[in-house]
Write a protein that holds these residues in place. Structure first.
Motif, mmCIF file in Angstrom:
data_model
loop_
_atom_site.group_PDB
_atom_site.id
_atom_site.type_symbol
_atom_site.label_atom_id
_atom_site.label_comp_id
_atom_site.label_asym_id
_atom_site.label_seq_id
_atom_site.Cartn_x
_atom_site.Cartn_y
_atom_site.Cartn_z
ATOM 1 N N ALA A 112 -17.821 -4.042 -3.672
ATOM 2 C CA ALA A 112 -17.310 -2.643 -3.382
ATOM 3 C C ALA A 112 -16.040 -2.447 -4.000
ATOM 4 O O ALA A 112 -15.473 -1.047 -4.086
ATOM 5 C CB ALA A 112 -17.429 -2.324 -1.917
ATOM 6 N N LEU A 113 -15.191 -3.322 -4.411
ATOM 7 C CA LEU A 113 -14.125 -3.224 -4.833
ATOM 8 C C LEU A 113 -13.814 -3.066 -6.356
ATOM 9 O O LEU A 113 -12.615 -3.245 -6.786
ATOM 10 C CB LEU A 113 -13.029 -4.465 -4.188
ATOM 11 N N MET A 114 -14.928 -3.266 -6.980
ATOM 12 C CA MET A 114 -14.995 -3.310 -8.359
ATOM 13 C C MET A 114 -14.308 -2.111 -8.774
ATOM 14 O O MET A 114 -14.578 -0.946 -8.217
ATOM 15 C CB MET A 114 -16.233 -3.743 -8.927
ATOM 16 N N GLY A 115 -13.409 -2.156 -9.856
ATOM 17 C CA GLY A 115 -12.724 -1.307 -10.380
ATOM 18 C C GLY A 115 -11.447 -0.650 -9.614
ATOM 19 O O GLY A 115 -10.873 0.058 -10.344
ATOM 20 N N ILE A 116 -11.234 -1.136 -8.766
ATOM 21 C CA ILE A 116 -9.825 -0.948 -8.053
ATOM 22 C C ILE A 116 -8.545 -1.625 -8.813
ATOM 23 O O ILE A 116 -8.826 -2.658 -9.321
ATOM 24 C CB ILE A 116 -9.950 -1.319 -6.465
ATOM 25 N N ASP A 117 -7.481 -0.993 -8.581
ATOM 26 C CA ASP A 117 -6.429 -1.630 -9.130
ATOM 27 C C ASP A 117 -5.834 -2.471 -8.034
ATOM 28 O O ASP A 117 -4.846 -2.234 -7.081
ATOM 29 C CB ASP A 117 -5.357 -0.600 -9.515
ATOM 30 N N ALA A 118 -6.150 -4.010 -8.195
ATOM 31 C CA ALA A 118 -5.860 -4.764 -7.101
ATOM 32 C C ALA A 118 -4.253 -4.992 -7.222
ATOM 33 O O ALA A 118 -3.809 -5.034 -5.937
ATOM 34 C CB ALA A 118 -6.590 -6.301 -7.305
ATOM 35 N N ALA A 119 -3.416 -5.180 -7.979
ATOM 36 C CA ALA A 119 -2.251 -5.228 -8.164
ATOM 37 C C ALA A 119 -1.341 -4.000 -7.225
ATOM 38 O O ALA A 119 -0.290 -4.220 -6.796
ATOM 39 C CB ALA A 119 -1.562 -5.419 -9.463
ATOM 40 N N ALA A 120 -2.029 -2.858 -7.704
ATOM 41 C CA ALA A 120 -1.405 -1.665 -7.012
ATOM 42 C C ALA A 120 -1.676 -1.708 -5.353
ATOM 43 O O ALA A 120 -0.760 -1.463 -4.641
ATOM 44 C CB ALA A 120 -1.992 -0.384 -7.534
ATOM 45 N N VAL A 121 -2.670 -2.091 -5.078
ATOM 46 C CA VAL A 121 -3.061 -2.425 -3.517
ATOM 47 C C VAL A 121 -2.191 -3.360 -3.151
ATOM 48 O O VAL A 121 -1.793 -3.180 -1.830
ATOM 49 C CB VAL A 121 -4.668 -2.566 -3.203
ATOM 50 N N LEU A 143 -4.209 1.441 4.193
ATOM 51 C CA LEU A 143 -4.434 1.488 2.826
ATOM 52 C C LEU A 143 -5.440 2.311 2.364
ATOM 53 O O LEU A 143 -5.722 2.895 1.452
ATOM 54 C CB LEU A 143 -4.916 -0.205 2.463
ATOM 55 N N ALA A 144 -6.462 2.454 3.523
ATOM 56 C CA ALA A 144 -7.617 3.400 3.250
ATOM 57 C C ALA A 144 -7.011 4.731 3.046
ATOM 58 O O ALA A 144 -7.854 5.614 2.205
ATOM 59 C CB ALA A 144 -8.456 3.293 4.272
ATOM 60 N N ALA A 145 -6.064 5.191 3.659
ATOM 61 C CA ALA A 145 -5.297 6.556 3.430
ATOM 62 C C ALA A 145 -4.859 6.723 2.037
ATOM 63 O O ALA A 145 -4.838 7.889 1.444
ATOM 64 C CB ALA A 145 -4.180 6.980 4.146
ATOM 65 N N ARG A 146 -4.529 5.573 1.190
ATOM 66 C CA ARG A 146 -4.173 5.932 -0.264
ATOM 67 C C ARG A 146 -5.638 5.658 -0.939
ATOM 68 O O ARG A 146 -5.612 6.383 -2.185
ATOM 69 C CB ARG A 146 -3.089 4.840 -0.370
ATOM 70 N N TRP A 147 -6.414 4.858 -0.683
ATOM 71 C CA TRP A 147 -7.856 4.694 -1.295
ATOM 72 C C TRP A 147 -8.708 4.789 -0.537
ATOM 73 O O TRP A 147 -9.434 3.936 0.056
ATOM 74 C CB TRP A 147 -7.751 3.132 -1.908
ATOM 75 N N PRO A 148 -9.250 6.322 -0.432
ATOM 76 C CA PRO A 148 -10.326 6.412 0.708
ATOM 77 C C PRO A 148 -11.603 6.155 0.151
ATOM 78 O O PRO A 148 -12.552 6.119 0.939
ATOM 79 C CB PRO A 148 -9.908 7.925 0.765
ATOM 80 N N ASP A 149 -11.737 5.721 -1.110
ATOM 81 C CA ASP A 149 -13.300 5.576 -1.489
ATOM 82 C C ASP A 149 -13.535 3.830 -1.360
ATOM 83 O O ASP A 149 -14.730 3.592 -1.755
ATOM 84 C CB ASP A 149 -13.311 5.834 -3.137
ATOM 85 N N TYR A 150 -12.826 3.428 -0.657
ATOM 86 C CA TYR A 150 -12.991 1.900 -0.520
ATOM 87 C C TYR A 150 -12.882 1.475 0.929
ATOM 88 O O TYR A 150 -12.155 1.998 1.516
ATOM 89 C CB TYR A 150 -12.031 1.033 -1.339
ATOM 90 N N PRO A 151 -13.742 0.830 1.333
ATOM 91 C CA PRO A 151 -13.649 0.262 2.801
ATOM 92 C C PRO A 151 -12.577 -0.277 3.171
ATOM 93 O O PRO A 151 -12.002 -1.098 2.438
ATOM 94 C CB PRO A 151 -15.056 -0.743 2.881
ATOM 95 N N ALA A 152 -11.883 0.005 4.374
ATOM 96 C CA ALA A 152 -10.560 -0.520 4.933
ATOM 97 C C ALA A 152 -10.690 -1.968 4.810
ATOM 98 O O ALA A 152 -9.618 -2.733 4.628
ATOM 99 C CB ALA A 152 -10.596 0.156 6.143
ATOM 100 N N ARG A 157 -9.203 -7.522 2.964
ATOM 101 C CA ARG A 157 -9.367 -8.793 2.473
ATOM 102 C C ARG A 157 -8.819 -8.995 1.171
ATOM 103 O O ARG A 157 -8.101 -10.117 0.755
ATOM 104 C CB ARG A 157 -10.930 -9.026 2.406
ATOM 105 N N LEU A 158 -8.606 -7.817 0.299
ATOM 106 C CA LEU A 158 -8.312 -8.023 -0.937
ATOM 107 C C LEU A 158 -6.733 -8.355 -0.788
ATOM 108 O O LEU A 158 -6.115 -9.053 -1.636
ATOM 109 C CB LEU A 158 -8.089 -6.460 -1.747
ATOM 110 N N THR A 159 -5.894 -7.812 0.008
ATOM 111 C CA THR A 159 -4.437 -8.147 0.400
ATOM 112 C C THR A 159 -4.335 -9.423 0.525
ATOM 113 O O THR A 159 -3.506 -10.070 0.189
ATOM 114 C CB THR A 159 -4.141 -7.096 1.528
ATOM 115 N N ARG A 160 -5.271 -9.900 1.717
ATOM 116 C CA ARG A 160 -5.141 -11.289 2.079
ATOM 117 C C ARG A 160 -5.305 -12.335 0.881
ATOM 118 O O ARG A 160 -4.734 -13.693 0.991
ATOM 119 C CB ARG A 160 -5.966 -11.651 3.225
ATOM 120 N N CYS A 161 -6.049 -11.879 -0.318
ATOM 121 C CA CYS A 161 -6.294 -12.712 -1.172
ATOM 122 C C CYS A 161 -5.014 -12.489 -2.321
ATOM 123 O O CYS A 161 -4.611 -13.637 -2.836
ATOM 124 C CB CYS A 161 -7.593 -12.388 -2.092
ATOM 125 N N MET A 162 -4.493 -11.571 -2.614
ATOM 126 C CA MET A 162 -3.664 -11.135 -3.629
ATOM 127 C C MET A 162 -2.059 -11.649 -3.012
ATOM 128 O O MET A 162 -1.322 -12.123 -3.963
ATOM 129 C CB MET A 162 -3.525 -9.791 -4.004
#
Length: 381
Positions: A112-121, A143-152, A157-162
């Motif tokens: 569900a995260l495909m296409g997101i700017d991971a570095a920006a998150v 984070l969801a307030a800024r990227w509302p189209d993606y599950p919080a 999880r993206l943050t914890r990986c990056m």
């Protein structure tokens, strides 16, 4: 022709490296570095992991390291939380980063995260986590307030990986409780990464603590792939052996390799102990027959007993008011001498785990009663 090492020889070498043949007179800090950390996705197992390896280990020795920021809880090998020294966190995370990120998009949620700017998150998450440590439940909505189209939860999880996030006290402190609350490693320690750390250094550390071992074993432990090239670069520094299944095994020349005939004492391993998680082939310590009893379907790795150096059953401690009971579930009937050894060691374990309970006891279940059960993990502090 390289010397062939059978399962018992590999078992005794592993026990020696892991301080499970003889307890050591070492500090908690130096032990953490020798073992390349202890898996710590649950808060208390590292205390038991050090207790079973060190003479006169006290809870405060580890709690102080965490409170004084000399040790941290951070995702490292296999992307799981490990308790390591501050020095090791700064030199291990960078070489492991690719393996941690690799699993990000491999799950249905990750897709569900495909296409997101991971570095920006990651950059946005860094700002709010360095304002103050936050729980996942706090971070997700921000984070969801800024990227509302993606599950919080996937943004977390993206943050914890990056980002290299540490779980801050009171999480992980003996006798305390607290939610997993995180900030960045650099902010918590006020120190930069060790830019000189390499994958070759990581491989040497692994072999010294878990060898003799194969390339596949090192990959299983670390979560990294294609480590064959690192082993080839290191080959001049290593000695080689052959497993009885034909695998090439590598070792550091001066590491202990005791006689297969040396006696191994009864030991209690905590949940998630890396001894059971750090080889592609675990037959020298855990039989395939018993693996399903230890590795549960919901991802737990249960606390185990070692008899003659091999996993021979499970244990858990139940505490109620003024009593503490250690229950041992053997996989097969035990010899009287092994029951006596486990009872003596179990009483020591109870004094460590539940000193404040005046009534403490050890009980054994019959192998028949234990067969097929998947009890809850040990109820410890």
């Amino acid at each position: 022709m390289p010397k062939v090492l059978g399962p018992r020889a590999l078992n005794r070498a592993l026990l020696a490296r892991q301080f499970l043949l003889k307890r050591q007179d070492r500090s908690a800090e130096s032990t953490l570095e020798h073992l390349v950390g202890l898996q710590a996705q649950a808060p208390m197992p590292p205390y038991f992991g050090l207790w079973t390896r060190l003479n006169d280990f006290e809870h405060g020795a580890l709690s102080r390291l965490l409170l004084e920021r000399q040790a941290v809880r951070i995702a490292l090998m296999r992307g799981t939380v490990h308790l390591v020294t501050a020095r090791d966190s700064l030199r291990l995370r960078r070489p492991l980063q690719a393996a941690i990120e690799r699993g990000l998009y491999s799950t249905p949620g990750g897709k569900a995260l495909m296409g997101i700017d991971a570095a920006a998150v990651a950059a946005a998450a860094r700002i709010v986590l360095e304002e103050r440590p936050r729980t996942n439940a706090e971070l997700g909505p921000l984070l969801a307030a800024r990227w509302p189209d993606y599950p919080a939860e996937e943004l977390v999880r993206l943050t914890r990986c990056m980002l290299p996030l540490v779980q801050v006290p009171p999480r992980g402190i003996w006798g305390a409780s607290g939610q997993a609350t995180s900030t960045t490693l650099e902010h918590w320690l006020g120190a930069p990464f060790n830019e000189d750390a390499t994958i070759d250094d990581l491989v040497l550390r692994y072999v010294a603590a878990f060898g003799p071992a194969s390339v596949q074993d090192a990959q299983k432990w670390s979560g990294l792939t294609r480590l064959g090239a690192a082993f080839e670069r290191l080959r001049p520094q290593l000695c080689t052996f052959e497993g009885d299944d034909g695998r090439e095994l590598f070792d550091v020349p001066d590491a202990p390799r005791p006689s297969p005939n040396i006696a191994a004492p009864a030991r209690f391993l905590p949940d998630f102990d890396n001894v059971l998680l750090s080889h592609a082939n675990r037959e020298h310590i855990l039989s395939e027959e018993h693996r399903a009893r230890v590795f549960t379907i919901n991802g737990l790795i249960r606390a185990t007993i070692l008899v003659d150096g091999r996993v021979a059953g499970l244990w858990q401690i139940d505490e109620h008011k003024d009593t503490a009971t250690l229950t041992i579930e053997p996989f097969a009937p035990l010899a009287k001498r092994d029951i006596a050894a486990l009872t003596a060691e179990g009483k020591r374990l109870l004094r460590f785990a539940a000193e404040e309970r005046p009534h403490r006891g050890v009980r054994f279940t019959s192998p028949k009663a234990a067969k097929g059960r998947r009890a809850a993990p040990p109820k410890t502090k």
